[in-house]
Scaffold this motif. Structure first.
Motif, short mmCIF file in Angstrom:
data_model
loop_
_atom_site.label_atom_id
_atom_site.label_comp_id
_atom_site.label_asym_id
_atom_site.label_seq_id
_atom_site.Cartn_x
_atom_site.Cartn_y
_atom_site.Cartn_z
N LEU A 90 0.85 -1.19 0.00
CA LEU A 90 0.00 0.00 0.00
C LEU A 90 0.88 1.24 0.00
O LEU A 90 1.79 1.37 0.82
CB LEU A 90 -0.89 0.01 1.24
CG LEU A 90 -1.84 1.22 1.37
CD1 LEU A 90 -3.05 1.01 0.46
CD2 LEU A 90 -2.29 1.41 2.81
N ILE A 107 0.86 5.43 0.31
CA ILE A 107 0.05 6.54 0.82
C ILE A 107 0.81 7.83 0.57
O ILE A 107 1.99 7.97 0.92
CB ILE A 107 -0.21 6.39 2.33
CG1 ILE A 107 -0.87 5.05 2.65
CG2 ILE A 107 -1.06 7.56 2.85
CD1 ILE A 107 -0.64 4.58 4.06
N ALA A 151 -4.33 6.80 -1.38
CA ALA A 151 -3.80 5.47 -1.14
C ALA A 151 -3.97 4.62 -2.39
O ALA A 151 -4.94 4.78 -3.15
CB ALA A 151 -4.51 4.81 0.05
N LEU A 168 -3.28 0.40 -3.67
CA LEU A 168 -2.93 -0.96 -3.27
C LEU A 168 -2.53 -1.77 -4.50
O LEU A 168 -3.25 -1.81 -5.50
CB LEU A 168 -4.13 -1.62 -2.58
CG LEU A 168 -3.93 -3.01 -1.99
CD1 LEU A 168 -2.92 -2.98 -0.83
CD2 LEU A 168 -5.27 -3.59 -1.53
N CYS A 180 -7.24 3.80 3.10
CA CYS A 180 -6.85 2.40 3.00
C CYS A 180 -8.07 1.50 2.88
O CYS A 180 -8.11 0.56 2.06
CB CYS A 180 -6.02 2.02 4.22
SG CYS A 180 -5.48 0.30 4.22
N ALA A 196 2.84 -1.28 4.18
CA ALA A 196 2.48 0.08 3.79
C ALA A 196 3.69 1.00 3.80
O ALA A 196 4.59 0.87 4.63
CB ALA A 196 1.40 0.63 4.73
#
Length: 302
Positions: free
Chosen positions: A16, A18, A27, A29, A62, A81
């Motif tokens: 992830l 950010i 965000a 993924l 998220c 992350a």
């Protein structure tokens, strides 16, 4: 990288990225193969803000990305992350944020400049020049990273919107006093303050960088009209940015990527030797944050 993929294999590593800013965070993924699984947005996430607010913004973004990927809340523990954050250059702010527990398998944080650079050059040699309300240069060569500038418009941030606005008001005072010729630009700015320097000084006492920065588009517009004051201001700003860029090149950066709202408007004014080194970024700061997380786990960009 493929389009949105809904059903990742459960054995995949999940990463992830950010990008945390003063007004919102983004965000993204991806799985281990780099396929895009989901995206999300959250609220303010400059980490100088209240840590509880920042974590709420991060998790909101998220969870939206998780939902798009068809994943559940308990999948957070599988995610590695990475975050590039405004304010992360302040050690105390990072410590306050990391004092709160997080639900991820791992969590890496660095400055938004660092993740922008990671994305732009995939962790390889190169430099970025950020030109917005503030300005900053950042580059990495052979694993060594360097900041140039970015210490705030009061003493640094040459060529930024805030610096342009601050210098504009100074030069308008000169015109008001008769120390410099008036121009259409100085006339229109002074008219905002009713040609009363006491009103201008009162405004300055309360002004924030963004308040100064809103004058930059006006200056650029008048520079296109060949207003002498505007041309001087933009040329001075470009010279300041040129010095930042030249230092990055002197440190060994083979190329420079531009970021920020004023980057493209200022680009034609930059010194030609700097312009010749400008390239398009490979990816953005969100993918740079994913790379930050990936490198923490695997030790390599891919």
């Amino acid at each position: 990288m493929s389009d949105l993929e809904i059903h990742p294999r459960m054995t995949d590593l999940l990463f992830l990225g950010i990008d945390g800013g003063g007004t919102k965070c983004r965000a993204r993924l991806r799985n281990a193969q780099g396929d895009l699984l989901g995206v999300g947005t959250g609220g303010p996430s400059n980490i100088r803000l209240d840590p509880d607010l920042v974590w709420k913004s991060i998790l909101t973004a998220c969870r939206e990305a998780l939902s798009q990927a068809g994943l559940q809340e308990n999948d957070l523990g599988r995610i590695h992350a990475g975050m590039g954050a405004a304010g992360a250059g302040q050690t105390s702010a990072v410590e306050r944020l990391l004092a709160r527990s997080h639900p991820f398998a791992s969590f890496e944080i660095d400055t938004d400049a660092h993740t922008a650079w990671l994305g732009a050059f995939n962790g390889g040699d190169g430099a970025i020049l950020i030109v917005g309300t503030g300005s900053c240069g950042y580059g990495g060569v052979s694993g060594q990273c360097h900041y140039v500038g970015g210490w705030g418009y009061e003493v640094s941030d040459e060529g930024s919107g805030a610096a342009i606005g601050r210098e504009l008001l100074r030069r308008c005072i000169w015109a008001h006093d008769g120390r410099a010729p008036s121009t259409p630009l100085s006339d229109v700015v002074l008219a905002e303050f009713k040609n009363d320097l006491e009103i201008l000084v009162d405004w300055v006492g309360k002004a924030r960088p963004s308040d100064y920065g809103r004058y930059a588009p006006l200056v650029l517009d008048y520079a296109e009209r060949r207003d002498p004051l505007a041309i001087d201001l933009v040329a001075d700003a470009a010279a300041g940015l040129g010095l930042i860029a030249t230092r990055l090149l002197d440190l060994g950066a083979p190329a420079i990527c531009l970021f920020g709202g004023l980057a493209e408007p200022m680009r034609p004014w930059l010194p030609p030797p700097v312009q010749r080194t400008i390239v398009a970024p490979m990816a953005d700061a969100v993918d740079g944050a994913i790379l930050l997380a990936r490198m923490a786990v695997t030790g390599r960009p891919t």
